[in-house]
Design a protein around this motif. Structure first.
Motif, PDB file in Angstrom:
ATOM      1  N   ARG A  78       0.815  -1.225   0.000  1.00 24.48           N
ATOM      2  CA  ARG A  78       0.000   0.000   0.000  1.00 24.48           C
ATOM      3  C   ARG A  78       0.846   1.272   0.000  1.00 24.48           C
ATOM      4  O   ARG A  78       0.487   2.262  -0.654  1.00 24.48           O
ATOM      5  CB  ARG A  78      -0.970  -0.010   1.186  1.00 24.48           C
ATOM      6  N   ARG A  79       1.945   1.295   0.711  1.00 26.91           N
ATOM      7  CA  ARG A  79       2.769   2.510   0.764  1.00 26.91           C
ATOM      8  C   ARG A  79       3.485   2.739  -0.568  1.00 26.91           C
ATOM      9  O   ARG A  79       3.587   3.881  -1.042  1.00 26.91           O
ATOM     10  CB  ARG A  79       3.771   2.415   1.907  1.00 26.91           C
ATOM     11  N   SER A  80       3.983   1.671  -1.158  1.00 28.96           N
ATOM     12  CA  SER A  80       4.654   1.804  -2.455  1.00 28.96           C
ATOM     13  C   SER A  80       3.656   2.157  -3.549  1.00 28.96           C
ATOM     14  O   SER A  80       3.950   2.970  -4.438  1.00 28.96           O
ATOM     15  CB  SER A  80       5.373   0.494  -2.805  1.00 28.96           C
ATOM     16  N   ASP A  81       2.474   1.551  -3.498  1.00 28.33           N
ATOM     17  CA  ASP A  81       1.447   1.837  -4.503  1.00 28.33           C
ATOM     18  C   ASP A  81       1.053   3.311  -4.504  1.00 28.33           C
ATOM     19  O   ASP A  81       0.719   3.874  -5.549  1.00 28.33           O
ATOM     20  CB  ASP A  81       0.206   0.980  -4.246  1.00 28.33           C
ATOM     21  N   ALA A  82       1.079   3.928  -3.337  1.00 31.86           N
ATOM     22  CA  ALA A  82       0.694   5.333  -3.235  1.00 31.86           C
ATOM     23  C   ALA A  82       1.656   6.244  -3.995  1.00 31.86           C
ATOM     24  O   ALA A  82       1.298   7.369  -4.358  1.00 31.86           O
ATOM     25  CB  ALA A  82       0.631   5.754  -1.768  1.00 31.86           C
ATOM     26  N   ARG A  83       2.877   5.771  -4.270  1.00 33.69           N
ATOM     27  CA  ARG A  83       3.856   6.568  -5.003  1.00 33.69           C
ATOM     28  C   ARG A  83       3.717   6.413  -6.513  1.00 33.69           C
ATOM     29  O   ARG A  83       4.345   7.153  -7.273  1.00 33.69           O
ATOM     30  CB  ARG A  83       5.280   6.161  -4.594  1.00 33.69           C
TER      31      ARG A  83
END
Length: 299
Positions: A78-83
């Motif tokens: 989820r954190r990487s996808d947000a980028r």
């Protein structure tokens, strides 16, 4: 003042849409199609009408498992996808759902899918689906941040759907099932290279190492695209050589494989997003077409 004509979604419908998006239905529909086609190939003509219910149960159980894996993958990343610009609107990346809710939802779908396959289909199909899901989540997913060879690691669980369909129909895995597995295994490399090249800047922002550094990127693209496409040409003739399919399939698969290769060559030579998009489109047409030809021209 006139009343606004803009429609607002209710909280329930908004949440339902977010959970639906977590399952990535557009991606998993192709998985269901391949599983279903493999099931039909493994089913004898004499008993095919007797296994319609099993096929429906198989597709439903597979969609539950695939949807659960997609949700869990989005929870992990989820954190990487947000980028990443192209997927920043996904429910978790956009903050539309709480992470714990997505985690519970993914676990629920995965467990329900595995149990449903075990009860309504058979234990082997359930085991294969569970193994593919676990490998995808705990091997391929973390490797995306470590090495470009993650594509190779991901190809192993990614090619399991034909085995699931075959196991559901026959209760075992024959040589023909592994031939179908090899088709899907090889197909994934040019398919993913098209995606990786189109969104290479996005992957860099997310710190995913799906492509190597600039000095080795072009060489990597060539090998990962052209070698599998060249292998696919003789590989698709194997069903005919083994007596599983006729010459209509052989001719059609050869033509499709050559056209697929042409799209791959264009990407390697031009290295543009447009060429990558064409290869991606060709890959989505190629795979189901090869499997459907096998169904239609099976001897």
């Amino acid at each position: 003042m006139g009343r606004s004509t803009k429609r607002h979604r209710s909280p329930v419908s908004t949440a339902a849409a977010a959970y639906w998006a977590l399952t990535k239905p557009d991606v998993n529909m192709l998985v269901a199609v391949i599983v279903g086609i493999a099931f039909c190939l493994a089913t004898t003509r004499a008993s095919r009408h007797l296994q319609t219910l099993v096929l429906l149960n198989l597709v439903l159980g597979t969609l539950l498992m695939a949807g659960g894996s997609s949700a869990l993958n989005q929870y992990i990343e989820r954190r990487s996808d947000a980028r990443m610009r192209r997927i920043s609107r996904l429910p978790l990346a956009a903050g539309k759902l709480e992470p714990i809710a997505a985690l519970c939802f993914g676990l629920l779908l995965s467990v329900a899918g595995a149990l449903y396959l075990a009860v309504a289909v058979n234990a082997l199909a359930s085991l294969l689906a569970a193994l593919a899901s676990a490998t995808y989540l705990f091997v391929y997913t973390p490797l995306k941040r470590i090495t470009p060879l993650c594509t190779l690691a991901g190809a192993f669980p990614g090619a399991v759907p034909p085995l699931i369909g075959w196991a559901a129909a026959s209760g075992s895995l024959s040589l023909e099932a592994w031939v179908l597995y090899s088709f899907l295994f090889i197909w994934q490399f040019p398919h993913f290279m098209a995606i990786a090249w189109m969104h290479r800047q996005d992957y860099v922002r997310a710190r995913y190492r799906v492509l190597p550094g600039r000095s080795k990127r072009i060489t990597f693209l060539k090998w990962q695209t052209l070698l599998p496409l060249l292998i696919a040409i003789p590989m698709t003739s194997v069903p005919t050589l083994l007596g599983y399919a006729g010459w209509v399939y052989a001719s059609g698969s050869l033509l499709l494989s050559c056209l697929f290769l042409c799209c791959g060559v264009k990407l390697v030579v031009m290295r543009t997003s447009c060429a990558a998009r064409r290869l991606l489109f060709a890959s989505t047409i190629y795979l189901p077409s090869i499997f459907l030809l096998l169904v239609l021209d099976r001897t």
